[in-house]
Design a protein around this motif. Structure first.
Motif, PDB file in Angstrom:
ATOM      1  N   UNK A  46       0.828  -1.208   0.000  1.00 44.40           N
ATOM      2  CA  UNK A  46       0.000   0.000   0.000  1.00 44.40           C
ATOM      3  C   UNK A  46       0.862   1.258   0.000  1.00 44.40           C
ATOM      4  N   UNK A  47       0.759   2.031  -1.068  1.00 44.56           N
ATOM      5  CA  UNK A  47       1.567   3.248  -1.213  1.00 44.56           C
ATOM      6  C   UNK A  47       1.336   4.232  -0.067  1.00 44.56           C
ATOM      7  N   UNK A  69      12.313   6.140   0.873  1.00 45.54           N
ATOM      8  CA  UNK A  69      11.008   5.559   1.156  1.00 45.54           C
ATOM      9  C   UNK A  69       9.914   6.275   0.370  1.00 45.54           C
ATOM     10  N   UNK A  70      10.018   7.599   0.252  1.00 39.70           N
ATOM     11  CA  UNK A  70       9.018   8.333  -0.524  1.00 39.70           C
ATOM     12  C   UNK A  70       9.115   7.967  -2.000  1.00 39.70           C
ATOM     13  N   UNK A  71      10.326   7.721  -2.494  1.00 41.20           N
ATOM     14  CA  UNK A  71      10.481   7.262  -3.874  1.00 41.20           C
ATOM     15  C   UNK A  71       9.768   5.922  -4.070  1.00 41.20           C
ATOM     16  N   UNK A  72       9.874   5.031  -3.060  1.00 49.78           N
ATOM     17  CA  UNK A  72       9.164   3.749  -3.117  1.00 49.78           C
ATOM     18  C   UNK A  72       7.658   3.979  -3.117  1.00 49.78           C
ATOM     19  N   UNK A  74       5.959   6.569  -4.241  1.00 49.31           N
ATOM     20  CA  UNK A  74       5.544   7.050  -5.564  1.00 49.31           C
ATOM     21  C   UNK A  74       5.509   5.882  -6.543  1.00 49.31           C
ATOM     22  N   UNK A  75       6.535   5.047  -6.518  1.00 49.82           N
ATOM     23  CA  UNK A  75       6.615   3.912  -7.438  1.00 49.82           C
ATOM     24  C   UNK A  75       5.512   2.887  -7.168  1.00 49.82           C
ATOM     25  N   UNK A  87      -3.465  13.257  -5.579  1.00 54.29           N
ATOM     26  CA  UNK A  87      -2.702  12.282  -4.794  1.00 54.29           C
ATOM     27  C   UNK A  87      -1.271  12.186  -5.311  1.00 54.29           C
ATOM     28  N   UNK A  88      -1.135  12.026  -6.614  1.00 58.18           N
ATOM     29  CA  UNK A  88       0.200  11.916  -7.212  1.00 58.18           C
ATOM     30  C   UNK A  88       1.025  13.167  -6.908  1.00 58.18           C
TER      31      UNK A  88
END
Length: 106
Positions: A46-47, A69-72, A74-75, A87-88
């Motif tokens: 879950x993003x 972690x924030x890069x994860x 987003x991915x 959201x994006x």
């Protein structure tokens, strides 16, 4: 409840605490624990939970981990979530904040 391992509750506690405007409500160490437990229990799917963990790392001044972690997060956004431009944008904005060593605040 969060104490019983209910993942949405664990995530909520971590998010509210990590992003609270009131300094007295924040505790980076506790937030990282709640958020990382939520991610682990969820299997890192879950993003939004990963986004919360990044906010907790930022609150704890663990900037490298916050950015990674924030890069994860987003991915990990689903196609449906990516279609939600608000959201994006909020996920990307927090990534930029952490890169500039700024904490997330509600």
């Amino acid at each position: 409840s969060a104490e019983q391992g209910y993942v949405p509750a664990m995530n909520s506690i971590a998010w509210i605490s990590a992003t609270a405007a009131d300094d007295k409500l924040r505790n980076g160490t506790e937030e990282v624990k709640w958020a990382s437990d939520a991610c682990a229990k969820d299997g890192w799917k879950e993003a939004n939970y990963i986004d919360t963990l990044a906010a907790a790392y930022a609150e704890a001044d663990r900037w490298k981990e916050a950015v990674e972690t924030q890069q994860k997060a987003v991915a990990q956004l689903t196609a449906e979530q990516r279609d939600d431009t608000n959201l994006l944008q909020s996920f990307r904005q927090r990534l930029e904040q952490y890169q500039n060593q700024q904490k997330a605040r509600e």
